[in-house]
Design a protein around this motif. Structure first.
Motif, PDB file in Angstrom:
ATOM      1  N   ASP A 442      38.395  31.735 -26.283  1.00  0.00           N
ATOM      2  CA  ASP A 442      38.509  31.492 -24.848  1.00  0.00           C
ATOM      3  C   ASP A 442      39.109  30.120 -24.579  1.00  0.00           C
ATOM      4  OD1 ASP A 442      37.431  33.951 -24.270  1.00  0.00           O
ATOM      5  OD2 ASP A 442      35.362  33.210 -24.103  1.00  0.00           O
ATOM      6  N   GLU A 443      38.803  29.143 -25.445  1.00  0.00           N
ATOM      7  CA  GLU A 443      39.375  27.809 -25.264  1.00  0.00           C
ATOM      8  C   GLU A 443      40.901  27.866 -25.355  1.00  0.00           C
ATOM      9  OE1 GLU A 443      36.952  28.601 -27.233  1.00  0.00           O
ATOM     10  OE2 GLU A 443      35.211  27.494 -26.463  1.00  0.00           O
ATOM     11  N   THR A 444      41.414  28.651 -26.310  1.00  0.00           N
ATOM     12  CA  THR A 444      42.871  28.804 -26.423  1.00  0.00           C
ATOM     13  C   THR A 444      43.437  29.504 -25.188  1.00  0.00           C
ATOM     14  OG1 THR A 444      42.763  28.884 -28.841  1.00  0.00           O
ATOM     15  CG2 THR A 444      44.718  29.825 -27.800  1.00  0.00           C
ATOM     16  N   ASN A 445      42.684  30.439 -24.619  1.00  0.00           N
ATOM     17  CA  ASN A 445      43.138  31.122 -23.404  1.00  0.00           C
ATOM     18  C   ASN A 445      43.366  30.124 -22.280  1.00  0.00           C
ATOM     19  OD1 ASN A 445      42.487  32.608 -20.663  1.00  0.00           O
ATOM     20  ND2 ASN A 445      43.093  34.207 -22.121  1.00  0.00           N
ATOM     21  N   GLN A 446      42.426  29.182 -22.119  1.00  0.00           N
ATOM     22  CA  GLN A 446      42.589  28.168 -21.077  1.00  0.00           C
ATOM     23  C   GLN A 446      43.771  27.250 -21.398  1.00  0.00           C
ATOM     24  OE1 GLN A 446      40.854  28.169 -18.211  1.00  0.00           O
ATOM     25  NE2 GLN A 446      39.939  30.082 -19.025  1.00  0.00           N
ATOM     26  N   PHE A 447      43.935  26.902 -22.678  1.00  0.00           N
ATOM     27  CA  PHE A 447      45.072  26.071 -23.075  1.00  0.00           C
ATOM     28  C   PHE A 447      46.398  26.774 -22.752  1.00  0.00           C
ATOM     29  CE2 PHE A 447      48.324  25.181 -26.281  1.00  0.00           C
ATOM     30  CZ  PHE A 447      48.460  23.801 -26.159  1.00  0.00           C
ATOM     31  N   ARG A 449      46.995  29.081 -20.509  1.00  0.00           N
ATOM     32  CA  ARG A 449      47.205  29.118 -19.055  1.00  0.00           C
ATOM     33  C   ARG A 449      47.785  27.793 -18.569  1.00  0.00           C
ATOM     34  NH1 ARG A 449      43.912  33.078 -16.038  1.00  0.00           N
ATOM     35  NH2 ARG A 449      42.874  34.471 -17.534  1.00  0.00           N
ATOM     36  N   ARG A 450      47.276  26.698 -19.134  1.00  0.00           N
ATOM     37  CA  ARG A 450      47.781  25.376 -18.750  1.00  0.00           C
ATOM     38  C   ARG A 450      49.236  25.201 -19.181  1.00  0.00           C
ATOM     39  NH1 ARG A 450      47.657  20.371 -21.124  1.00  0.00           N
ATOM     40  NH2 ARG A 450      46.337  21.068 -22.840  1.00  0.00           N
ATOM     41  N   THR A 455      54.986  24.627 -17.918  1.00  0.00           N
ATOM     42  CA  THR A 455      56.392  24.990 -18.146  1.00  0.00           C
ATOM     43  C   THR A 455      56.977  25.837 -17.018  1.00  0.00           C
ATOM     44  OG1 THR A 455      55.652  26.900 -19.454  1.00  0.00           O
ATOM     45  CG2 THR A 455      56.175  24.870 -20.650  1.00  0.00           C
ATOM     46  N   GLY A 456      56.139  26.174 -16.014  1.00  0.00           N
ATOM     47  CA  GLY A 456      56.647  26.926 -14.874  1.00  0.00           C
ATOM     48  C   GLY A 456      56.874  28.397 -15.151  1.00  0.00           C
TER      49      GLY A 456
END
Length: 626
Positions: A442-447, A449-450, A455-456
């Protein structure tokens, strides 16, 4: 001597000369009548004439005899006819269809001629015509060689009632047919052979090769078949487009592929190239010891790829089935059974969107080779594709033009460029990515998304780790792959059927090959650990629970087969349609599919030939299914 005296003397001399000449002619006649030594008897007239005169008369009589023989066999020229009704070129398609349908119905009724014969014997391949007879000079013909051909009429030109020119074509070969009343040897009168023929008709022609002899000295003449007998083989009821305007509308071309093939040579060339590509791939694997297999299309569970399947229903078994989305799982089960080198060329079905590079029904080739790994597969991919491009295109340098007119010059020569996925993403995003064995968290999922926000980029939901990574790869890596390029080092979370990387935890031994920014090959060292495979399938099930319809299902039958032992295996899949696109320079997949999937069109129903012409259906007895 006075002038009157001189005139009288001159007149006297002239009279004497005339008298002498008459006497000489009389003497000659008397000699001929008596059969003098320098005279020969003309048996036709009974006269005695000189040797040269006799020869002259004999030659003339021979010419007259030959002319009389030709006239005896020549069909009488037809009486001039006044054409009734509108000129066909001025008719709209519906009017033309009605008139032509009625005309063909009359032919069926009178059998004059039979518009649909059962057979026609063809004994010559027109593709060889130019090579074998191109050396004929203006006006030369080869009457000793009679050939029988069949072709479709594209254009008709007439010069009076006794001369027709047809531009015909078959199998990509085009030739002119010259039909004259003088050369006709058919029992059917010349006009009855030709007056009913129209553009688009199939005809059979028997004749001899030659080159026409036009009056203009600078015109070398047209290589032609001089028709002696012409037969209608199948009438075309519709008005085919003129060569001037052609048949260019893309939508109409895809919906009416038969007409597209009739009118557009490039379409035919594309499908022939496709056939050659498929033949090359099949021959390559056959020559390298692989066996072609056939696996089911209808399955209880469609697996082997990340895609949404089509579902159907079996009435008798009361069972919902899916059309296959890949051939991977059954082919690997065959490897488990001991068939160590297998491949399959066939159709796959994926319930996904339609765009320039995707069609719900498409052709792929997959192969699986026991005791090989992803690096062996890379080598085989380079070898296969390089040889294919050389065989099909004649060079390793090709051009590809995009939808927007951008041209790529592609070099297919090996070795191909290699790009590691994760380092390339880190370079594009400017940040260090989580370790490979953490890419599923889940931590990678948030990363991720960021990173999308930074990068738009926008990713369609659900925002799973796999979908977000795939989106960034498409934007930052695939867009740089014009020449053939291997993208390697995929996360395990993106590759449920690939074996883990032997030196980089969390990654797997997989590559995707890209050309002109599009994928053509997907391959990996196959996962052969049944314990690990079950865990991967369970992770896919979790993604499906999150709303990812394309995530793979857990296939118990495949897992059971794995428990019997899958040896180390390299596996590979190629999109045949994409390869055809690149090697024939088409940016749309619909151009390389014989019958691409199309949306329904809302148009008025078209008239039916049988209804227009008033043809009654024949009674047909029902035949039970066997």
């Amino acid at each position: 001597m006075t002038s009157p005296q001189r005139v009288a003397e001159t007149a006297k001399e002239s009279v004497q000369q005339v008298t002498d000449k008459v006497q000489e002619m009389t003497t000659a006649d008397n000699a001929g009548a008596s059969g003098g030594p320098s005279q020969l008897l003309d048996e036709v007239t009974g006269e005695h004439v000189s040797k040269s005169e006799l020869k002259k008369r004999q030659k003339q009589r021979e010419k007259d005899k030959q002319k009389a023989e030709r006239e005896a066999t020549r069909q009488p020229p037809p009486a001039a006819k006044r054409k009734a009704g509108p000129v066909e070129e001025e008719l709209n398609p519906h009017q033309y269809f009605e008139i032509r349908s009625r005309a063909v119905k009359r032919m069926k009724e009178t059998q004059s001629p039979n518009p649909f014969p059962h057979k026609y014997t063809v004994d010559y391949d027109l593709s060889n015509f130019e090579r074998e007879y191109g050396q004929l000079k203006k006006g030369e013909v080869d009457r000793d060689r009679t050939i029988s051909i069949a072709a479709r009429i594209y254009n008709i030109r007439t010069a009076g009632e006794n001369l027709r020119f047809y531009e015909v074509g078959v199998n990509g070969a085009e030739i002119q047919i010259m039909a004259t009343n003088n050369e006709s040897t058919s029992k059917t009168p010349f006009t009855e052979q030709h007056d009913h023929l129209r553009r688009g008709d199939w005809i059979g022609v028997k004749g001899f090769p030659g080159r026409t002899s036009p009056k203009r000295e600078d015109n070398p003449g047209e290589l032609s078949v001089f028709a002696q007998e012409t037969t209608l083989l199948a009438p075309c009821l519709h008005q085919i487009p003129s060569e001037h305007y052609g048949f260019k509308d893309q939508e109409e071309r895809y919906r009416n592929r038969h007409l597209d093939l009739i009118m557009n040579k490039r379409t035919r060339d594309t499908f022939l190239a496709r056939a050659k590509i498929i033949k090359y791939v099949r021959n390559y694997f056959d020559d390298n010891g692989f066996f072609e297999m056939e696996t089911p299309i209808l399955l209880k569970n469609a697996g082997g790829a990340t895609a949404k399947p089509f579902n159907t229903y079996h009435n008798d078994l009361n069972m919902t089935l899916a059309l296959r989305i890949a051939t991977e799982l059954p082919l690997k089960q065959l490897v488990v059974g001991g068939l160590t080198k297998v491949y399959e060329l066939g159709r796959q079905f994926r319930n996904e969107g339609i765009d320039l590079t995707h069609n719900p029904e498409f052709t792929s080739c997959e192969y699986y080779e026991a005791f090989a790994d992803v690096y062996d597969v890379m080598d085989r991919t380079e070898e296969l594709v390089e040889g294919m491009v050389k065989a099909i295109c004649g060079s390793l340098q090709t051009e590809f033009t995009t939808q927007h007119g951008e041209t790529y010059n592609v070099n297919w020569a090996k070795p191909w460029k290699r790009i590691e996925m994760m380092p390339a993403l880190e370079e594009a995003c400017g940040e260090k990515f989580p370790a490979g064995d953490q890419l599923h968290t889940d931590e990678t999922n948030q990363f991720l998304r960021r990173m999308l926000k930074k990068t738009g980029l926008e990713c369609t939901p659900p925002l799973t780790n796999t979908r977000m990574i795939d989106k960034m790869v498409g934007e930052f890596i695939e867009e740089k792959c014009v020449n053939p390029t291997f993208i390697t080092g995929h996360p395990q979370v993106m590759s449920p059927l690939a074996k883990y990387h032997r030196s980089q935890p969390g990654l797997c031994e997989r590559f995707e090959a890209f050309v002109c920014k599009k994928e053509i090959v997907n391959a990996y060292t196959e996962l052969n650990d049944p314990f690990d495979q079950r865990l991967r399938f369970e992770e896919q099930a979790n993604q499906k629970a999150q709303g990812d319809d394309e995530a793979q299902v857990l296939d118990e039958g495949f897992l059971t087969a794995m428990e019997y032992g899958l040896p180390p295996t390299g596996g590979w899949g190629m999109g045949i349609d994409r390869m055809v696109m690149f090697l024939t320079n088409h940016y749309s997949i619909k151009e390389v599919l014989t019958f691409p999937f199309m949306k329904d069109e809302n148009v008025a129903p078209k008239p039916k030939a049988a209804e227009v012409a008033g043809v009654e259906p024949l009674p047909v007895e029902g035949v039970t299914h066997k």
